[in-house]
Design a protein around this motif. Structure first.
Motif, PDB file in Angstrom:
ATOM      1  N   ARG A  49       0.837  -1.212   0.000  1.00  0.00           N
ATOM      2  CA  ARG A  49       0.000   0.000   0.000  1.00  0.00           C
ATOM      3  C   ARG A  49       0.867   1.255   0.000  1.00  0.00           C
ATOM      4  N   THR A  50       1.911   1.239   0.828  1.00  0.00           N
ATOM      5  CA  THR A  50       2.804   2.388   0.906  1.00  0.00           C
ATOM      6  C   THR A  50       3.515   2.616  -0.423  1.00  0.00           C
ATOM      7  N   LYS A  51       3.941   1.546  -1.058  1.00  0.00           N
ATOM      8  CA  LYS A  51       4.610   1.663  -2.354  1.00  0.00           C
ATOM      9  C   LYS A  51       3.643   2.244  -3.391  1.00  0.00           C
ATOM     10  N   VAL A  55       4.058   5.740  -5.472  1.00  0.00           N
ATOM     11  CA  VAL A  55       4.008   5.814  -6.940  1.00  0.00           C
ATOM     12  C   VAL A  55       2.939   6.823  -7.369  1.00  0.00           C
ATOM     13  N   ASN A  56       1.768   6.796  -6.719  1.00  0.00           N
ATOM     14  CA  ASN A  56       0.701   7.745  -7.043  1.00  0.00           C
ATOM     15  C   ASN A  56       1.125   9.174  -6.716  1.00  0.00           C
ATOM     16  N   LEU A  57       1.820   9.366  -5.602  1.00  0.00           N
ATOM     17  CA  LEU A  57       2.304  10.699  -5.235  1.00  0.00           C
ATOM     18  C   LEU A  57       3.290  11.216  -6.278  1.00  0.00           C
ATOM     19  N   GLN A  58       4.191  10.363  -6.725  1.00  0.00           N
ATOM     20  CA  GLN A  58       5.145  10.766  -7.760  1.00  0.00           C
ATOM     21  C   GLN A  58       4.417  11.196  -9.031  1.00  0.00           C
ATOM     22  N   MET A  61       2.728  14.543  -8.506  1.00  0.00           N
ATOM     23  CA  MET A  61       3.722  15.614  -8.472  1.00  0.00           C
ATOM     24  C   MET A  61       4.179  15.965  -9.891  1.00  0.00           C
ATOM     25  N   ARG A  62       4.394  14.945 -10.725  1.00  0.00           N
ATOM     26  CA  ARG A  62       4.785  15.215 -12.122  1.00  0.00           C
ATOM     27  C   ARG A  62       3.683  15.978 -12.848  1.00  0.00           C
ATOM     28  N   GLU A  63       2.428  15.557 -12.636  1.00  0.00           N
ATOM     29  CA  GLU A  63       1.303  16.237 -13.276  1.00  0.00           C
ATOM     30  C   GLU A  63       1.171  17.669 -12.783  1.00  0.00           C
TER      31      GLU A  63
END
Length: 174
Positions: A49-51, A55-58, A61-63
């Motif tokens: 879940r943390t991983k 990945v979703n946070l990254q 952030m890119r968007e």
């Protein structure tokens, strides 16, 4: 792992008559193994879940970074386009030394993804890409809601409208 716990063989007694303690010890070890496996599964699920969250946070952030960059570029380009319009008007009025500057500025904008577009007469009016400045009466039903003329070019940044083209639009009047 579950299959391994059933491979334990208990002897009737340990030579000193302690068969009950071996069975009890085996039972305790099996329970501890089950608890450890459950804890391991919980830890793995938490890590997964943390991983996924990371990945979703990254991605977000890119968007967000790309969006902020587009917004900043759109603001700058809007101001540059106004200067471009002034230079273009000066060139159209006969200032021949400005024409090369206009071409140079247009080329610089294109290198950064800014495209200039000028609607053609008869093209369908699109409120997303065109800003109506005038309405021109027509008796032809086919011309209704089409471009009569382009008054000022529009600009796109990576297919997003920075400034709509300013146009006159035919309107059918019976």
């Amino acid at each position: 792992m579950q299959d391994d716990i059933h491979d334990v063989v208990l002897e009737e007694e340990d030579g000193e008559g302690n068969t009950a303690s071996l069975q009890h010890k085996n039972k305790e070890l099996r329970e501890k193994l089950k608890r450890t496996e459950a804890e391991c599964g919980e830890n793995l699920a938490g890590w997964q879940r943390t991983k996924a969250d990371f990945v979703n946070l990254q991605r977000r952030m890119r968007e967000a970074e790309a969006s902020a960059l587009r917004t900043g570029m759109a603001r700058i380009i809007t101001e540059v386009v106004a200067v471009f319009d002034s230079l273009e008007a000066a060139a159209a009025s006969g200032a021949s030394d400005i024409a090369p500057i206009v071409r140079q500025l247009e080329a610089a904008l294109q290198r950064h993804g800014v495209l200039r577009y000028t609607p053609q007469t008869g093209e369908r009016f699109d409120p997303e890409r065109h800003e109506p400045m005038q309405v021109v009466a027509t008796t032809s039903k086919e011309e209704d809601n089409t471009i009569a003329s382009a008054l000022q070019s529009g600009y796109l940044l990576d297919s997003a409208v920075i400034r709509p083209a300013r146009v006159s639009v035919f309107h059918f009047e019976a």
